[in-house]
Design a protein around this motif. Structure first.
Motif, PDB file in Angstrom:
ATOM      1  N   PRO A 350       0.842  -1.205   0.000  1.00 41.69           N
ATOM      2  CA  PRO A 350       0.000   0.000   0.000  1.00 41.69           C
ATOM      3  C   PRO A 350       0.875   1.252   0.000  1.00 41.69           C
ATOM      4  CG  PRO A 350       0.020  -1.007   2.185  1.00 41.69           C
ATOM      5  CD  PRO A 350       0.746  -1.956   1.277  1.00 41.69           C
ATOM      6  N   HIS A 351       0.444   2.262  -0.733  1.00 43.60           N
ATOM      7  CA  HIS A 351       1.193   3.520  -0.796  1.00 43.60           C
ATOM      8  C   HIS A 351       0.934   4.333   0.464  1.00 43.60           C
ATOM      9  CE1 HIS A 351       3.526   6.425  -3.137  1.00 43.60           C
ATOM     10  NE2 HIS A 351       2.751   7.367  -2.630  1.00 43.60           N
ATOM     11  N   HIS A 352       1.907   5.166   0.837  1.00 42.85           N
ATOM     12  CA  HIS A 352       1.702   6.086   1.965  1.00 42.85           C
ATOM     13  C   HIS A 352       2.415   7.394   1.677  1.00 42.85           C
ATOM     14  CE1 HIS A 352       5.794   5.315   3.631  1.00 42.85           C
ATOM     15  NE2 HIS A 352       5.584   4.069   3.237  1.00 42.85           N
ATOM     16  N   ALA A 353       2.038   8.424   2.424  1.00 37.35           N
ATOM     17  CA  ALA A 353       2.441   9.796   2.113  1.00 37.35           C
ATOM     18  C   ALA A 353       3.948  10.005   2.150  1.00 37.35           C
ATOM     19  CB  ALA A 353       1.755  10.768   3.072  1.00 37.35           C
ATOM     20  N   GLU A 354       4.670   9.269   3.000  1.00 37.56           N
ATOM     21  CA  GLU A 354       6.118   9.474   3.119  1.00 37.56           C
ATOM     22  C   GLU A 354       6.861   9.129   1.834  1.00 37.56           C
ATOM     23  OE1 GLU A 354       7.558   7.327   6.454  1.00 37.56           O
ATOM     24  OE2 GLU A 354       6.317   8.402   7.915  1.00 37.56           O
ATOM     25  N   LEU A 355       6.195   8.366   0.944  1.00 37.52           N
ATOM     26  CA  LEU A 355       6.837   8.004  -0.321  1.00 37.52           C
ATOM     27  C   LEU A 355       6.654   9.067  -1.388  1.00 37.52           C
ATOM     28  CD1 LEU A 355       5.737   4.248  -0.489  1.00 37.52           C
ATOM     29  CD2 LEU A 355       7.927   5.156   0.293  1.00 37.52           C
ATOM     30  N   GLY A 356       5.918  10.137  -1.085  1.00 30.49           N
ATOM     31  CA  GLY A 356       5.637  11.161  -2.074  1.00 30.49           C
ATOM     32  C   GLY A 356       4.360  10.860  -2.833  1.00 30.49           C
ATOM     33  N   SER A 357       4.152  11.571  -3.915  1.00 31.12           N
ATOM     34  CA  SER A 357       2.898  11.442  -4.668  1.00 31.12           C
ATOM     35  C   SER A 357       2.951  10.377  -5.753  1.00 31.12           C
ATOM     36  CB  SER A 357       2.543  12.789  -5.305  1.00 31.12           C
ATOM     37  OG  SER A 357       3.581  13.217  -6.179  1.00 31.12           O
ATOM     38  N   THR A 358       4.141   9.904  -6.094  1.00 29.10           N
ATOM     39  CA  THR A 358       4.275   8.947  -7.189  1.00 29.10           C
ATOM     40  C   THR A 358       3.917   7.536  -6.717  1.00 29.10           C
ATOM     41  OG1 THR A 358       6.051  10.249  -8.176  1.00 29.10           O
ATOM     42  CG2 THR A 358       5.806   7.979  -8.932  1.00 29.10           C
ATOM     43  N   VAL A 359       2.906   6.966  -7.352  1.00 30.02           N
ATOM     44  CA  VAL A 359       2.446   5.616  -7.043  1.00 30.02           C
ATOM     45  C   VAL A 359       2.881   4.689  -8.171  1.00 30.02           C
ATOM     46  CG1 VAL A 359       0.416   4.168  -6.618  1.00 30.02           C
ATOM     47  CG2 VAL A 359       0.466   6.522  -5.778  1.00 30.02           C
ATOM     48  N   GLY A 360       3.277   3.466  -7.831  1.00 30.39           N
ATOM     49  CA  GLY A 360       3.687   2.504  -8.851  1.00 30.39           C
ATOM     50  C   GLY A 360       5.019   1.871  -8.515  1.00 30.39           C
ATOM     51  N   VAL A 361       5.777   1.513  -9.524  1.00 24.40           N
ATOM     52  CA  VAL A 361       7.032   0.784  -9.333  1.00 24.40           C
ATOM     53  C   VAL A 361       8.079   1.687  -8.686  1.00 24.40           C
ATOM     54  CG1 VAL A 361       8.913  -0.436 -10.491  1.00 24.40           C
ATOM     55  CG2 VAL A 361       6.555  -0.719 -11.296  1.00 24.40           C
ATOM     56  N   PHE A 362       8.664   1.214  -7.586  1.00 19.23           N
ATOM     57  CA  PHE A 362       9.731   1.972  -6.926  1.00 19.23           C
ATOM     58  C   PHE A 362      11.091   1.302  -7.095  1.00 19.23           C
ATOM     59  CE2 PHE A 362       7.888  -0.681  -3.492  1.00 19.23           C
ATOM     60  CZ  PHE A 362       9.000  -1.410  -3.112  1.00 19.23           C
TER      61      PHE A 362
END
Length: 417
Positions: A350-362
């Motif tokens: 699941p995405h969360h705010a600390e990762l920034g706005s970019t969702v998808g492959v990290f």
């Protein structure tokens, strides 16, 4: 803690739901409501929303959790007259009870389902057919009685028994005045046999074109009576729990959304598919250590993608080059790739705010000495994520040239060094 211990999801001493610290209780990967003696403890998941620690933030978290449940069960359970204030004030349990009660009231107004049930009775006049055998054996000395067999249109059927069991259970649990009022009104209409939830004949339930409109209510009743993703309990312990395993819920949510995203393509989605064995007995060939990948994506029977969902928070790369990815998860995916001969592997978080706005492959990493690629990705839990999932499943990443070099320190699989 007593209610947590009584739940099968609680594990030893309820430790899978709650941990008793020196000054506070800690929650694990279980969310839901524990209630006892007029006090309710609500455990909400860690989902990033604006003002997460305020009442409005809690309301948004409840909305997203209900949305996930609705998607996982393929239900429109978030629909209804839920106001912003209701999401903020009520617990998850009261919200689900309210949704169930409103939907059930709407359907009861349209008429309760009925079916013809076979009856045998001793009557003074013939009804249906005469049971000759019983007439001349059991009733040989009763010429005033006729052994009859007939069909009678009755509301006392499995579907209505399930609804009544849910109403009777929830009216004892709910503390909301509005929910109590609705449930007591509904109980008045169900003048049929009372059946304990533990002995309901779910296997005898038939939904066809005549009663298909009740499907959502059946699934909601199954949810609230404790047969989907969670456990409800109330037995000897004076309390009630409605608890959900967030890992299983996230997995079911992703699988359902992915099926919708890939509808109309030649790709098919198989939750908990595979079931191949890691080992075979050398002499007998008997399989040992069955595998059950969370999700397999196949094209004409060939596994194209393996997805393993993880209800965990991945770290930013600046905080941890390995992003907090578990070593055991990497080993598991490497084994899946080998066993199912799949070149595309995906760990989904699941995405969360600390990762920034970019969702998808990290991150994407080649498994040493092979053409297999292991990707890590995040998924937003707000709104509709079908487009994101469809892109992850259909874009075939390039593995690049094969090499047998040792992985660099930024590779998540290098946890053991």
């Amino acid at each position: 803690m007593a209610v947590a211990r009584a739940s099968p999801l609680g594990g030893k001493d309820g430790g899978r739901i709650l941990t008793h610290g020196r000054r506070a209780l800690g929650a694990r990967q279980i969310v839901g409501v524990l209630a006892a003696d007029g006090v309710a403890l609500e455990i909400l998941p860690k989902i990033d929303v604006p003002g997460a620690d305020s009442s409005s933030g809690y309301g948004q978290i409840r909305q997203r959790l209900v949305h996930m449940l609705g998607v996982a069960l393929d239900l429109d359970i978030a629909a209804g007259a839920m106001t912003e204030l209701s999401w903020q004030k009520e617990t998850m349990l009261e919200i689900l009870i309210g949704l169930f009660a409103r939907k059930l009231a709407d359907e009861v107004r349209k008429g309760m389902p009925r079916r013809y049930l076979a009856h045998e009775d001793d009557l003074t006049a013939v009804r249906g057919q005469l049971d000759i055998t019983r007439q001349f054996t059991n009733l040989i000395a009763r010429p005033d009685r006729l052994a009859c067999r007939y069909d009678d249109l009755s509301p006392d059927i499995v579907l209505n028994q399930i609804m009544k069991a849910a109403v009777e259970r929830l009216v004892r649990v709910s503390t909301s005045v509005e929910n109590q009022r609705r449930l007591r009104e509904l109980a008045f209409f169900y003048d049929i046999s009372s059946v304990l939830p533990s002995v309901l004949a779910w296997d005898n339930l038939t939904l066809d074109r005549t009663n298909s409109r009740w499907r959502e209510l059946v699934e909601l009743a199954r949810l609230l009576l404790g047969d989907r993703f969670q456990n409800t309990s109330s037995g000897a312990t004076r309390g009630f729990s409605l608890t959900f395993d967030t890992s299983r819920l996230f997995e079911a949510y992703v699988a359902r959304q992915l099926k919708k995203a890939l509808a109309g393509t030649d790709l098919t989605v198989h939750p908990q598919g595979g079931r191949l064995y890691c080992l075979e007995e050398a002499e007998t060939g008997t399989g040992r250590f069955m595998t059950k990948p969370d999700i397999l994506v196949k094209r004409r029977g060939v596994v194209e993608l393996i997805i393993d969902t993880k209800w965990k928070r991945v770290a930013r790369q600046m905080d941890d080059p390995k992003r907090g990815v578990s070593q055991s998860d990497i080993y598991q995916m490497v084994a899946y790739g080998q066993l199912y001969d799949c070149t595309d592997l995906l760990l989904l978080y699941p995405h969360h705010a600390e990762l920034g706005s970019t969702v998808g492959v990290f991150g994407a990493h080649r498994i040493t000495g092979t053409a297999r690629l292991l990707r890590g990705a995040t998924l937003g839990l707000h709104g509709d994520c079908k487009v994101e999932l469809g892109a992850l499943a259909t874009i075939r990443p390039s593995s690049g040239p094969q090499s047998h070099q040792r992985p660099t320190s930024s590779d998540p699989q290098q946890n053991a060094d």
